[in-house]
Design an enzyme around this catalytic site. Structure first.
Site, PDB file in Angstrom:
ATOM      1  N   ASP A  31       0.851  -1.183   0.000  1.00 19.07           N
ATOM      2  CA  ASP A  31       0.000   0.000   0.000  1.00 19.07           C
ATOM      3  C   ASP A  31       0.899   1.249   0.000  1.00 19.07           C
ATOM      4  OD1 ASP A  31      -1.718   2.052   0.556  1.00 19.07           O
ATOM      5  OD2 ASP A  31      -2.782   1.018   2.183  1.00 19.07           O
ATOM      6  N   GLU A  83      29.477   6.110   7.485  1.00 20.60           N
ATOM      7  CA  GLU A  83      29.449   4.672   7.778  1.00 20.60           C
ATOM      8  C   GLU A  83      29.471   3.895   6.468  1.00 20.60           C
ATOM      9  OE1 GLU A  83      25.805   3.349   9.839  1.00 20.60           O
ATOM     10  OE2 GLU A  83      25.290   5.455  10.005  1.00 20.60           O
ATOM     11  N   CYS A 120      25.336   6.774  12.754  1.00 19.64           N
ATOM     12  CA  CYS A 120      24.818   8.061  12.281  1.00 19.64           C
ATOM     13  C   CYS A 120      25.170   9.239  13.197  1.00 19.64           C
ATOM     14  CB  CYS A 120      23.299   8.005  12.116  1.00 19.64           C
ATOM     15  SG  CYS A 120      22.752   6.606  11.143  1.00 19.64           S
ATOM     16  N   THR A 163      14.066   2.559   3.317  1.00 26.82           N
ATOM     17  CA  THR A 163      14.551   3.792   3.977  1.00 26.82           C
ATOM     18  C   THR A 163      15.935   4.202   3.468  1.00 26.82           C
ATOM     19  OG1 THR A 163      15.612   2.607   5.805  1.00 26.82           O
ATOM     20  CG2 THR A 163      13.294   3.154   6.089  1.00 26.82           C
ATOM     21  N   SER A 211      15.831  -1.805  16.668  1.00 29.99           N
ATOM     22  CA  SER A 211      16.599  -0.565  16.480  1.00 29.99           C
ATOM     23  C   SER A 211      15.745   0.648  16.860  1.00 29.99           C
ATOM     24  CB  SER A 211      17.122  -0.454  15.046  1.00 29.99           C
ATOM     25  OG  SER A 211      16.083  -0.141  14.138  1.00 29.99           O
ATOM     26  N   HIS A 244      17.723  12.992  14.602  1.00 25.58           N
ATOM     27  CA  HIS A 244      18.203  12.056  13.579  1.00 25.58           C
ATOM     28  C   HIS A 244      16.962  11.426  12.940  1.00 25.58           C
ATOM     29  CE1 HIS A 244      20.009   8.867  11.388  1.00 25.58           C
ATOM     30  NE2 HIS A 244      19.456   7.935  12.144  1.00 25.58           N
ATOM     31  N   LYS A 253       7.573   9.219  16.620  1.00 26.89           N
ATOM     32  CA  LYS A 253       7.601   8.521  17.919  1.00 26.89           C
ATOM     33  C   LYS A 253       8.502   9.266  18.911  1.00 26.89           C
ATOM     34  CE  LYS A 253       7.169   4.040  15.576  1.00 26.89           C
ATOM     35  NZ  LYS A 253       5.750   3.773  15.642  1.00 26.89           N
ATOM     36  N   ASN A 328      17.080   8.205   4.193  1.00 24.86           N
ATOM     37  CA  ASN A 328      18.068   8.245   5.283  1.00 24.86           C
ATOM     38  C   ASN A 328      19.448   8.564   4.726  1.00 24.86           C
ATOM     39  OD1 ASN A 328      19.460   7.961   7.653  1.00 24.86           O
ATOM     40  ND2 ASN A 328      18.862   5.836   8.040  1.00 24.86           N
ATOM     41  N   SER A 364      23.336   4.010  15.737  1.00 24.48           N
ATOM     42  CA  SER A 364      23.103   2.640  16.210  1.00 24.48           C
ATOM     43  C   SER A 364      24.358   2.111  16.867  1.00 24.48           C
ATOM     44  CB  SER A 364      22.740   1.742  15.028  1.00 24.48           C
ATOM     45  OG  SER A 364      21.528   2.165  14.473  1.00 24.48           O
TER      46      SER A 364
HETATM   47  N1  CAA Z   1      -1.182   3.080   5.946  1.00 22.36           N
HETATM   48  C1  CAA Z   1      -0.650   3.796   6.961  1.00 22.36           C
HETATM   49  N2  CAA Z   1       0.391   3.337   7.724  1.00 22.36           N
HETATM   50  C2  CAA Z   1       0.899   2.112   7.439  1.00 22.36           C
HETATM   51  C3  CAA Z   1       0.381   1.315   6.398  1.00 22.36           C
HETATM   52  C4  CAA Z   1      -0.694   1.846   5.624  1.00 22.36           C
HETATM   53  N3  CAA Z   1      -1.221   1.169   4.623  1.00 22.36           N
HETATM   54  N4  CAA Z   1       1.100   0.178   6.367  1.00 22.36           N
HETATM   55  C5  CAA Z   1       2.010   0.230   7.350  1.00 22.36           C
HETATM   56  N5  CAA Z   1       1.898   1.411   8.001  1.00 22.36           N
HETATM   57  C6  CAA Z   1       2.687   1.902   9.126  1.00 22.36           C
HETATM   58  C7  CAA Z   1       2.918   0.867  10.200  1.00 22.36           C
HETATM   59  O1  CAA Z   1       1.844   0.827  11.104  1.00 22.36           O
HETATM   60  C8  CAA Z   1       4.194   1.388  10.831  1.00 22.36           C
HETATM   61  O2  CAA Z   1       3.919   2.492  11.667  1.00 22.36           O
HETATM   62  P1  CAA Z   1       3.974   2.341  13.279  1.00 22.36           P
HETATM   63  O3  CAA Z   1       5.379   1.889  13.609  1.00 22.36           O
HETATM   64  O4  CAA Z   1       3.696   3.714  13.777  1.00 22.36           O
HETATM   65  O5  CAA Z   1       2.966   1.323  13.617  1.00 22.36           O
HETATM   66  C9  CAA Z   1       4.961   1.954   9.634  1.00 22.36           C
HETATM   67  O6  CAA Z   1       3.995   2.169   8.615  1.00 22.36           O
HETATM   68  C10 CAA Z   1       6.027   1.018   9.070  1.00 22.36           C
HETATM   69  O7  CAA Z   1       5.411  -0.202   8.766  1.00 22.36           O
HETATM   70  P2  CAA Z   1       6.071  -1.577   9.224  1.00 22.36           P
HETATM   71  O8  CAA Z   1       6.450  -1.496  10.670  1.00 22.36           O
HETATM   72  O9  CAA Z   1       5.200  -2.692   8.787  1.00 22.36           O
HETATM   73  O10 CAA Z   1       7.388  -1.535   8.321  1.00 22.36           O
HETATM   74  P3  CAA Z   1       8.500  -2.633   8.152  1.00 22.36           P
HETATM   75  O11 CAA Z   1       8.446  -3.658   9.216  1.00 22.36           O
HETATM   76  O12 CAA Z   1       8.488  -3.088   6.751  1.00 22.36           O
HETATM   77  O13 CAA Z   1       9.837  -1.778   8.333  1.00 22.36           O
HETATM   78  C11 CAA Z   1      11.483  -0.771   9.723  1.00 22.36           C
HETATM   79  C12 CAA Z   1      10.028  -0.731   9.249  1.00 22.36           C
HETATM   80  C13 CAA Z   1      11.688  -1.943  10.655  1.00 22.36           C
HETATM   81  C14 CAA Z   1      11.799   0.521  10.427  1.00 22.36           C
HETATM   82  C15 CAA Z   1      12.417  -0.928   8.490  1.00 22.36           C
HETATM   83  O14 CAA Z   1      12.226   0.104   7.582  1.00 22.36           O
HETATM   84  C16 CAA Z   1      13.884  -0.996   8.857  1.00 22.36           C
HETATM   85  O15 CAA Z   1      14.409  -2.033   9.249  1.00 22.36           O
HETATM   86  N6  CAA Z   1      14.616   0.143   8.712  1.00 22.36           N
HETATM   87  C17 CAA Z   1      16.036   0.204   8.982  1.00 22.36           C
HETATM   88  C18 CAA Z   1      16.318   0.384  10.431  1.00 22.36           C
HETATM   89  C19 CAA Z   1      15.921   1.750  10.925  1.00 22.36           C
HETATM   90  O16 CAA Z   1      15.818   2.705  10.176  1.00 22.36           O
HETATM   91  N7  CAA Z   1      15.713   1.871  12.234  1.00 22.36           N
HETATM   92  C20 CAA Z   1      15.405   3.143  12.837  1.00 22.36           C
HETATM   93  C21 CAA Z   1      16.050   3.296  14.192  1.00 22.36           C
HETATM   94  S1  CAA Z   1      17.789   2.966  14.062  1.00 22.36           S
HETATM   95  C22 CAA Z   1      18.472   4.401  13.431  1.00 22.36           C
HETATM   96  O17 CAA Z   1      17.863   5.433  13.469  1.00 22.36           O
HETATM   97  C23 CAA Z   1      19.853   4.344  12.818  1.00 22.36           C
HETATM   98  C24 CAA Z   1      19.727   4.371  11.336  1.00 22.36           C
HETATM   99  O18 CAA Z   1      19.742   5.430  10.735  1.00 22.36           O
HETATM  100  C25 CAA Z   1      19.611   3.121  10.613  1.00 22.36           C
END
Ligand code: CAA
Length: 445
Positions: A31, A83, A120, A163, A211, A244, A253, A328, A364
Site C-alpha cells: 500500500d 558509515e 549516524c 529507507t 533498532s 536524527h 515517535k 536516510n 546505532s
Molecule cells: N497506511 C498507513 N500506515 C501504514 C500502512 C498503511 N497502509 N502500512 C504500514 N503502516 C505503518 C505501520 O503501522 C508502521 O507504523 P507504526 O510503527 O507507527 O505502527 C509503519 O507504517 C512502518 O510499517 P512496518 O512497521 O510494517 O514496516 P517494516 O516492518 O516493513 O519496516 C522498519 C520498518 C523496521 C523501520 C524498516 O524500515 C527498517 O528495518 N529500517 C532500517 C532500520 C531503521 O531505520 N531503524 C530506525 C532506528 S535505528 C536508526 O535510526 C539508525 C539508522 O539510521 C539506521
C-alpha cells in the site's frame, strides 16, 4: 566567551531518485500509504554511477568554500563522518582534500584530517571535535570543515530497503558563526547494543524493530543527561527540535516521547489533565507491565490532543521536509533536519535570531547525543544560498529495473556496467581505479 558553531551549511544530494509510494510500493505489492503515512517518505536519493561518498562530500565542500570565498589556508581540519567508507586505513577526508586541491590553488597540507565512526551520530561527534579544537585555542583562527557523507544502502529485500538514501552535508565550524551557536551543555545516552551493524560488510545487519526501541531508549537517556547539566526542558523553550531521521515515522515517535517527558510536572500537563488525565507515575502501579500499559494508553490520548498536534506541527514536522524527499542519509540525517527547520523559518519569514533549537542525534550500536543551539544573526543570508530545492527537482526519476541496476553498481561485491543516467557538470566524479586499489576522481567542467 567565544561563540563557536555552524558558520555555513551545504547539501549535495545523490542525483537519482526512487519514488517510494509509486515505483517501489507498486513493485513490492504494498500500500503506498505505508510509505506516505507510515514511514513518512516520498522519495529516496541514490548516487548516479559516477557518484560516491567522496564526490558528494567534495561537491558539497567546494560549493561551500566557493560561496564563502575560502581558500584551503582558511581550513585547519577536515573531518569526514561516514558509515559507508571503503578503506580501513586511508580516510575519506584525504580523498576529499585531494579533490579540492585539483580546483583550489592552495593545498590542505597543514590541515588535520580524519574519519569519524559511530554510525549516524558521527557527524555530530565531528562537530563536537571541531568545537573543542576551537575552544582549546588550537585552531590558529582557522575553521573546521565537517562533512557527513553516506550511501545508505540495504540488502535488497531487507525491510530497511524502504529507507535508503544518499547524500552529503558539509558544514563549516567557526568562531563567531553565522548560522547557530552550539551550547556547551550536552547529554549522552550510550550503551553496547546490537541493533544495526556492519561487521566488515557493506550492507547492514539490522534488527529493525529493536533498532527503533534502542533509538528511543538512548534518546530518552540523553535528554535526562542534558537536563542534568542544562536544567529541565520545556516544549516552548525551542523553536524546532531536529532529530536524527532514519525516516519521518521514527521522529513522530521520538517527538511524542520527548513531549511527554518535557510536560511532566508542568502547567501543560495540568491543562491537559482535564482532557486526558495526568501522566501515569510508576509508583502508582503494582507491576511494570501495568505501568507500561497505562503509559501507552496515555500516549495514545496525548497524540490526539490539539495542544500536542499544534506543538508537533510547529516544532517537529518542519524538520522532516527534506528527509521525506531523500530518505536516510545516516551521518547527514540530523543535519538535514536542522537545515529543513531553518529553511521552514526562512520560507515563513520567521525572525529566528536568538531562538533555540534542541538537536537530538543518534547512532546505532548505540548512542544518542542532545545539545542546544542558538540561532544567530545572519542565518537568513546563509540559508538563502542553499540550492537544495533545485537539486531535488533535477534528480532523475528511476524506474524499478533501473533502481536495481543502480543498487548493483554500488554493490562492492558486483561488477555491473551501466551508463550514467545524468550528465555531470561542474562537479567531481569517480573516474576509475588506481594501481593500489585506490579510487580516482576528476573535476568535470
Ligand atoms: N497506511 C498507513 N500506515 C501504514 C500502512 C498503511 N497502509 N502500512 C504500514 N503502516 C505503518 C505501520 O503501522 C508502521 O507504523 P507504526 O510503527 O507507527 O505502527 C509503519 O507504517 C512502518 O510499517 P512496518 O512497521 O510494517 O514496516 P517494516 O516492518 O516493513 O519496516 C522498519 C520498518 C523496521 C523501520 C524498516 O524500515 C527498517 O528495518 N529500517 C532500517 C532500520 C531503521 O531505520 N531503524 C530506525 C532506528 S535505528 C536508526 O535510526 C539508525 C539508522 O539510521 C539506521
Amino acid at each position: 566567551m567565544t561563540a563557536v558553531g555552524i558558520d555555513a551549511i551545504e547539501i549535495w544530494t545523490g542525483k537519482l531518485k526512487l519514488d517510494l509510494p509509486n515505483t517501489f510500493a507498486e513493485k513490492k505489492g504494498e500500500d503506498p500509504d505505508k510509505y506516505r503515512k507510515g514511514l513518512g517518505l516520498e522519495n529516496s536519493s541514490f548516487p548516479d554511477v559516477y557518484e560516491d561518498i567522496v564526490t558528494m562530500g567534495a561537491n558539497a565542500a567546494k560549493r561551500l568554500m566557493d560561496r564563502k570565498g575560502l581558500s584551503p589556508q582558511d581550513i585547519g581540519r577536515i573531518d569526514v563522518a561516514t558509515e559507508s567508507s571503503f578503506d580501513n586505513s586511508k580516510p575519506v577526508s584525504t580523498y576529499i582534500a585531494g579533490c579540492l586541491e585539483q580546483v583550489f590553488e592552495d593545498n590542505f597540507h597543514h590541515a588535520n584530517k580524519g574519519e569519524r565512526k559511530f554510525a549516524c551520530v558521527a557527524g555530530t561527534q565531528s562537530i563536537d571535535d571541531a568545537y573543542n579544537w576551537i575552544k582549546a585555542g588550537r585552531h590558529r583562527g582557522r575553521s573546521a570543515l565537517v562533512i557527513a557523507t553516506d550511501t545508505a544502502l540495504y540488502e535488497r529485500g531487507d525491510p530497511g530497503e524502504a529507507t535508503q538514501g544518499a547524500g552529503a552535508v558539509a558544514m563549516l565550524i567557526s568562531e563567531d558563526p553565522s548560522v547557530v551557536e552550539l551550547s556547551t551543555e550536552q547529554g549522552y545516552g550510550s550503551a553496547d547494543e546490537t541493533d544495526f551493524l556492519k561487521p566488515n560488510q557493506q550492507f547492514p545487519s539490522v534488527d529493525g524493530k529493536r533498532s527503533m526501541q534502542v533509538y528511543l531508549a538512548r534518546m530518552r537517556e540523553a535528554l535526562e543527561d542534558f537536563e542534568s547539566v542544562a536544567g529541565k526542558t520545556h516544549p516552548d523553550d525551542f523553536a524546532y527540535i531536529p532529530f536524527h531521521t532514519p525516516f519521518p515515522g521514527m521522529v513522530r515517535k521520538a517527538g511524542l516521547l520527548g513531549y511527554r517527558h518535557m510536560i511532566r510536572d508542568t502547567e501543560v500537563e495540568d491543562e491537559l489533565a482535564e482532557e486526558i488525565g495526568r501522566q501515569p507515575r510508576e509508583a502508582e502501579f503494582e507491576s511494570w507491565e501495568d505501568y507500561e500499559e497505562a503509559v501507552r494508553a496515555y500516549m495514545d490520548e496525548l497524540k490526539g490532543t490539539e495542544k500536542y498536534r499544534d506543538w508537533y506541527g510547529r516544532t517537529i514536522d518542519p524538520t522532516l521536509s527534506l528527509s521525506r524527499q531523500v530518505g536516510n542519509w545516516y551521518t547527514g540525517s540530523v543535519h538535514i533536519a536542522r537545515t529543513a527547520a531553518l529553511k521552514n523559518a526562512l520560507e515563513s519569514d520567521r525572525d529566528l535570531a536568538g531562538d533555540r533549537l534542541l538537536v537530538g542525534s543518534y547512532g546505532s550500536g548505540a548512542q544518542a547525543e542532545i545539545h542546544a543551539e542558538t540561532v544567530v544573526e545572519g542565518w537568513e543570508e546563509e540559508l538563502e544560498q542553499l540550492n537544495i530545492d533545485e537539486q531535488l527537482a533535477a534528480r532523475y526519476d528511476l524506474g524499478f529495473d533501473e533502481y536495481e541496476l543502480v543498487h548493483d553498481v554500488h554493490d562492492h561485491e558486483k561488477e555491473t556496467d551501466v551508463e550514467e543516467f545524468t550528465a555531470p557538470e561542474n562537479e567531481f566524479v569517480f573516474s576509475g581505479w588506481g594501481r593500489m586499489g585506490e579510487r580516482n576522481y576528476e573535476y568535470i567542467e
